[in-house]
Enzyme design. Structure first.
Site, mmCIF file in Angstrom:
data_model
loop_
_atom_site.group_PDB
_atom_site.id
_atom_site.type_symbol
_atom_site.label_atom_id
_atom_site.label_comp_id
_atom_site.label_asym_id
_atom_site.label_seq_id
_atom_site.Cartn_x
_atom_site.Cartn_y
_atom_site.Cartn_z
ATOM 1 C CG ASP A 229 -0.949 -5.122 4.380
ATOM 2 O OD1 ASP A 229 -0.455 -4.710 5.447
ATOM 3 O OD2 ASP A 229 -0.464 -6.064 3.725
ATOM 4 C CG LEU A 230 -7.005 0.896 5.152
ATOM 5 C CD1 LEU A 230 -8.315 0.241 5.546
ATOM 6 C CD2 LEU A 230 -6.816 2.215 5.886
ATOM 7 C CG ASP A 231 -8.834 0.457 1.297
ATOM 8 O OD1 ASP A 231 -9.663 -0.434 1.549
ATOM 9 O OD2 ASP A 231 -9.079 1.673 1.440
ATOM 10 C CD GLU A 232 -1.300 -0.668 1.055
ATOM 11 O OE1 GLU A 232 -0.400 -1.490 1.292
ATOM 12 O OE2 GLU A 232 -1.178 0.554 1.234
#
Length: 288
Positions: A229-232
């Site tokens: 999860d991109l940047d999550e």
């Protein structure tokens, strides 16, 4: 000041059942280990218990294997997953970086002064700009250029270097590339990323300039584990600073970089001191 040379760190998690604290502390007493620091947390939502203990063996003949053998049978009854680590363990670290040097500089300084108990084994970048800084610290530096067409090969080289240098932790110190799902899967749970946190969120080019145009009143940073999860990924540490109308874009950038440095340092410190536990997609940080 604690004597880290003889200290050990015990970490464990298990289902939430009666007697978990007694199980661990009783065994520590029976094996003549003095508890210097203890933190625990029961996650009601996940029905899972977490504990971290720093202790000093009172027996000069303390043996980690004997300790582990004796505790294993008791831990099995509680379905407990646990780990024993010497406080002096220095994990080998690989740092990924692009052109921004503020986070890398901070990590190198804290490594050099002993604030971070790590060995920086290698620095990897998609740009050549920071090679002189790595050379000054006598750390191997690999420039791996990347394009849309060469991304798979470049990331394969990153994985190869990470394995070649036997690294236990990867730090993305403002590595300005979106990692592929394959690389994210490879680094899942043992790579830490840092990025700015602006509310409302501003993505794309020149986020601080976008924020200034909206009259932003807060800048911050988030450090988290890498996942798909991109940047999550699971959040380890965050920092925040209030700003006002007197801050121009350059001021916002400078303040944001200060927060990024400190937030990344805290996240790395929590990780290497075995203070971070995963509870589903969340983290539990004990004794920060």
């Amino acid at each position: 000041m604690k004597n880290k040379k003889k200290a050990w760190i015990f970490t464990a998690s298990c289902p939430s059942v009666l007697g978990t604290v007694d199980l661990v502390t009783r065994y520590m007493a029976e094996t003549k280990n003095y508890i210097e620091e203890i933190h625990s947390f029961d996650d009601h939502s996940a029905e899972r218990f977490f504990i971290r203990i720093e202790f000093q063996p009172q027996d000069d003949n303390f043996n980690a294997e004997s300790f582990s053998e004796g505790f294993s049978s008791r831990a099995t009854e509680f379905d407990m997953q646990w780990q024993l680590t010497t406080a002096m363990h220095r994990p080998r670290v690989a740092i990924l970086v692009s052109k921004y040097d503020h986070c890398l500089n901070d990590l190198l300084y804290r490594h050099r002064t002993g604030q971070l108990n790590i060995d920086i084994a290698v620095i990897i970048s998609n740009h050549p700009d920071l090679e002189p800084l790595a050379k000054w610290h006598d750390i191997p530096y690999y420039h791996l250029p990347i394009t849309k067409d060469t991304k798979p090969q470049q990331e394969a080289e990153i994985i190869k270097l990470v394995e070649e240098y036997n690294t236990e932790l990867v730090i993305l110190a403002r590595y300005m590339q979106v990692l592929s799902p394959k690389l994210c899967d490879h680094l899942d749970g043992w790579a830490i990323n840092i990025h700015h946190s602006l509310l409302p969120g501003f993505k794309g080019a020149r986020p601080y300039h976008q924020a200034w145009e909206k009259g932003v009143k807060m800048v911050g940073a988030t450090a988290h584990y890498v996942n798909n999860d991109l940047d999550e990924g699971p959040i380890i540490a965050q920092g925040i600073q209030h700003v006002d109308h007197a801050y121009y874009p350059e001021d916002l950038i400078a303040k944001g970089q200060d927060i990024e440095r400190m937030t990344l340092f805290n996240a790395v410190r929590f990780h290497i001191e075995k203070r971070v536990f995963l509870s589903g997609s969340r983290t539990v940080i004990l004794g920060n």
